[in-house]
Design a protein around this motif. Sequence first.
Motif, PDB file in Angstrom:
ATOM      1  N   LEU A 128       1.161  -0.911  -0.223  1.00 55.21           N
ATOM      2  CA  LEU A 128       0.374  -0.195   0.120  1.00 55.21           C
ATOM      3  C   LEU A 128       0.982   1.392   0.228  1.00 55.21           C
ATOM      4  N   ILE A 129       0.511   2.781  -0.575  1.00 57.70           N
ATOM      5  CA  ILE A 129       0.815   4.054  -0.878  1.00 57.70           C
ATOM      6  C   ILE A 129       1.663   3.975   1.179  1.00 57.70           C
ATOM      7  N   PRO A 130       2.801   4.179   1.436  1.00 57.26           N
ATOM      8  CA  PRO A 130       3.064   4.019   2.310  1.00 57.26           C
ATOM      9  C   PRO A 130       2.834   5.241   3.627  1.00 57.26           C
ATOM     10  N   LYS A 131       1.956   4.607   4.993  1.00 52.92           N
ATOM     11  CA  LYS A 131       1.692   5.421   5.912  1.00 52.92           C
ATOM     12  C   LYS A 131      -0.132   5.262   6.115  1.00 52.92           C
ATOM     13  N   SER A 132      -0.765   4.351   5.196  1.00 51.44           N
ATOM     14  CA  SER A 132      -1.906   4.579   4.561  1.00 51.44           C
ATOM     15  C   SER A 132      -2.611   3.371   5.582  1.00 51.44           C
ATOM     16  N   GLY A 133      -1.686   2.124   6.014  1.00 53.74           N
ATOM     17  CA  GLY A 133      -2.734   1.384   6.360  1.00 53.74           C
ATOM     18  C   GLY A 133      -1.568  -0.093   6.197  1.00 53.74           C
ATOM     19  N   SER A 134      -2.184  -1.087   6.956  1.00 54.46           N
ATOM     20  CA  SER A 134      -0.835  -2.391   7.022  1.00 54.46           C
ATOM     21  C   SER A 134      -2.207  -3.441   5.774  1.00 54.46           C
ATOM     22  N   GLY A 135      -1.237  -3.884   4.674  1.00 55.39           N
ATOM     23  CA  GLY A 135      -2.222  -4.253   3.426  1.00 55.39           C
ATOM     24  C   GLY A 135      -1.870  -5.615   4.367  1.00 55.39           C
ATOM     25  N   SER A 153      -5.208   3.954  -5.102  1.00 57.86           N
ATOM     26  CA  SER A 153      -6.411   4.545  -3.315  1.00 57.86           C
ATOM     27  C   SER A 153      -6.835   5.949  -4.083  1.00 57.86           C
ATOM     28  N   GLN A 154      -8.025   5.749  -4.129  1.00 61.09           N
ATOM     29  CA  GLN A 154      -8.758   7.704  -4.139  1.00 61.09           C
ATOM     30  C   GLN A 154      -8.496   7.786  -2.786  1.00 61.09           C
ATOM     31  N   VAL A 155      -8.863   8.087  -1.500  1.00 67.93           N
ATOM     32  CA  VAL A 155      -8.213   8.524  -0.591  1.00 67.93           C
ATOM     33  C   VAL A 155      -7.032   9.062  -0.448  1.00 67.93           C
ATOM     34  N   TYR A 156      -5.964   8.235  -0.697  1.00 68.07           N
ATOM     35  CA  TYR A 156      -4.225   8.345  -0.448  1.00 68.07           C
ATOM     36  C   TYR A 156      -3.514   8.777  -2.402  1.00 68.07           C
ATOM     37  N   GLY A 157      -4.596   8.749  -2.843  1.00 67.01           N
ATOM     38  CA  GLY A 157      -4.142   9.461  -4.156  1.00 67.01           C
ATOM     39  C   GLY A 157      -4.253  10.823  -4.137  1.00 67.01           C
ATOM     40  N   ALA A 158      -3.321  11.280  -5.085  1.00 66.48           N
ATOM     41  CA  ALA A 158      -3.753  12.601  -5.871  1.00 66.48           C
ATOM     42  C   ALA A 158      -5.475  13.231  -5.913  1.00 66.48           C
ATOM     43  N   GLY A 159      -5.884  14.610  -5.075  1.00 67.23           N
ATOM     44  CA  GLY A 159      -6.882  14.605  -4.740  1.00 67.23           C
ATOM     45  C   GLY A 159      -8.211  13.813  -3.550  1.00 67.23           C
ATOM     46  N   GLY A 160      -7.571  13.127  -3.293  1.00 71.99           N
ATOM     47  CA  GLY A 160      -7.961  12.611  -1.577  1.00 71.99           C
ATOM     48  C   GLY A 160      -8.010  13.555  -1.263  1.00 71.99           C
ATOM     49  N   GLY A 161      -8.657  13.011   0.059  1.00 65.73           N
ATOM     50  CA  GLY A 161      -8.616  13.187   1.431  1.00 65.73           C
ATOM     51  C   GLY A 161      -7.569  13.452   2.654  1.00 65.73           C
ATOM     52  N   MET A 162      -6.361  12.196   1.875  1.00 64.63           N
ATOM     53  CA  MET A 162      -5.613  11.932   2.163  1.00 64.63           C
ATOM     54  C   MET A 162      -4.718  12.015   1.156  1.00 64.63           C
ATOM     55  N   GLY A 163      -5.186  12.853   0.470  1.00 63.84           N
ATOM     56  CA  GLY A 163      -3.981  12.551  -0.902  1.00 63.84           C
ATOM     57  C   GLY A 163      -2.345  13.633  -0.775  1.00 63.84           C
ATOM     58  N   PRO A 164      -1.621  13.530  -0.949  1.00 69.69           N
ATOM     59  CA  PRO A 164      -0.603  14.717  -1.370  1.00 69.69           C
ATOM     60  C   PRO A 164      -1.294  16.018  -1.655  1.00 69.69           C
ATOM     61  N   PRO A 190       1.906   2.378 -12.176  1.00 66.23           N
ATOM     62  CA  PRO A 190       1.987   0.909 -12.094  1.00 66.23           C
ATOM     63  C   PRO A 190       0.141   1.093 -11.360  1.00 66.23           C
ATOM     64  N   TRP A 191      -0.411   0.048 -11.123  1.00 66.98           N
ATOM     65  CA  TRP A 191      -1.461  -0.168 -10.243  1.00 66.98           C
ATOM     66  C   TRP A 191      -0.870  -0.274  -8.822  1.00 66.98           C
ATOM     67  N   ARG A 192      -2.042   0.047  -7.938  1.00 67.45           N
ATOM     68  CA  ARG A 192      -1.613  -0.353  -6.794  1.00 67.45           C
ATOM     69  C   ARG A 192      -2.370  -1.058  -5.701  1.00 67.45           C
ATOM     70  N   ASP A 193      -2.490  -1.430  -4.740  1.00 65.75           N
ATOM     71  CA  ASP A 193      -3.711  -2.602  -4.315  1.00 65.75           C
ATOM     72  C   ASP A 193      -4.015  -0.930  -3.405  1.00 65.75           C
ATOM     73  N   ASN A 194      -5.512  -1.421  -2.358  1.00 67.57           N
ATOM     74  CA  ASN A 194      -5.845  -1.111  -1.501  1.00 67.57           C
ATOM     75  C   ASN A 194      -7.116  -1.280  -0.665  1.00 67.57           C
ATOM     76  N   PHE A 195      -6.497  -2.521  -0.257  1.00 69.31           N
ATOM     77  CA  PHE A 195      -7.514  -3.225   0.449  1.00 69.31           C
ATOM     78  C   PHE A 195      -6.321  -2.987   1.415  1.00 69.31           C
ATOM     79  N   CYS A 196      -7.543  -2.913   2.366  1.00 69.00           N
ATOM     80  CA  CYS A 196      -6.779  -3.116   4.239  1.00 69.00           C
ATOM     81  C   CYS A 196      -6.335  -1.635   4.406  1.00 69.00           C
ATOM     82  N   GLU A 197      -6.961  -0.585   3.341  1.00 67.03           N
ATOM     83  CA  GLU A 197      -6.289   0.663   3.613  1.00 67.03           C
ATOM     84  C   GLU A 197      -6.778   1.660   4.973  1.00 67.03           C
ATOM     85  N   SER A 198      -6.622   1.861   5.587  1.00 63.12           N
ATOM     86  CA  SER A 198      -6.757   2.628   7.580  1.00 63.12           C
ATOM     87  C   SER A 198      -8.712   3.002   6.817  1.00 63.12           C
TER      88      SER A 198
END
Length: 306
Positions: free
Chosen positions: A99-106, A129-140, A155-163
């Motif tokens: 997962l994106i660092p600091k977004s949860g434990s995958g 991730s729509q939450v931790y990606g650009a434009g998301g509530g927890m995005g950069p 690349p694609w990125r998994d976000n199952f088990c994101e916080s």
Amino acid sequence: MRAPLIILILIVIAVLALVGYNSGWFGSPPPPGANPSATPAASGATTPSGPAAEPEEPVGDGGVEQLPDEAQPQPAADPVKTPDAPSAGSFGHFPAGDLIPKSGSGYLDRTVWSPNLCFPFAEAAFANSQVYGAGGGMGPKDKPSQCDSSNYSLPWRDNFCESRGYASPLCVSGKGHQGQDIRPATCKKDLHWVVAAEDGIITDVGTYTVTLTGAAAPHRVYRYLHMRMNQLAVKEGAQVKAGDNLGKASNDFGGTPTTIHMHFEIRAGVAGTSTDGKAVKLHTFLPPYQSLVAAYDRKRSGQACH
């Protein structure tokens, strides 16, 4: 004669009053040993209230919308098969559980839970991730737009088990994101078709959710969120084939719009065991990432859904 009669009448009245009191004619009697004159207000006692029941699913991922008429699994189902992970595809993607660092434990899961999954978009798409990606509530903070090119590139990125704060049994803490966020080919809503993952029945259409239950065993349950709900191609009870159009990717989320994406879930149709030995109960949220990677590989190689 009058005095004994009056005494008798008084005795009868007293007996009736006692019976009525114990029988609850005048309200519930106090418990044994209680002081009838003591009330919560008089004694300073308060009535405790337990914590509100936690919703089964995160606010951003919809409510529980399982119907009793959904297809049911075979009574004596075999354990869930756990084949090896698909080989690296011809497109770039991070491994499952990364997962994106600091977004949860995958959850590093090798299981392809839906081995013949029809990729749920008719065109190209980007899992991230729509939450931790650009434009998301927890995005950069330096990428405030959900249409930033980083959301629409490999690349694609998994976000199952994101916080998240809600139940997802296979996640380390028992809580987390219950599916995979997938963006359509472009940052345009109401344009790109979302399709059926396998042959089945549309068992529920909610405020911003569509549920598809597989017609064949093990009757996996797929749920799609955030399509344009007033332009769906299906209705509740409709029979669909793998690859049939369901609706168009959008940002419907009840009264509050979300980013343009489709949240995709797979839920277990039979009880079994994950590759790392975790028990999987009926309707447990399953990690969809490996199944999506394999399905996208098939799609890119020209294999039609069947």
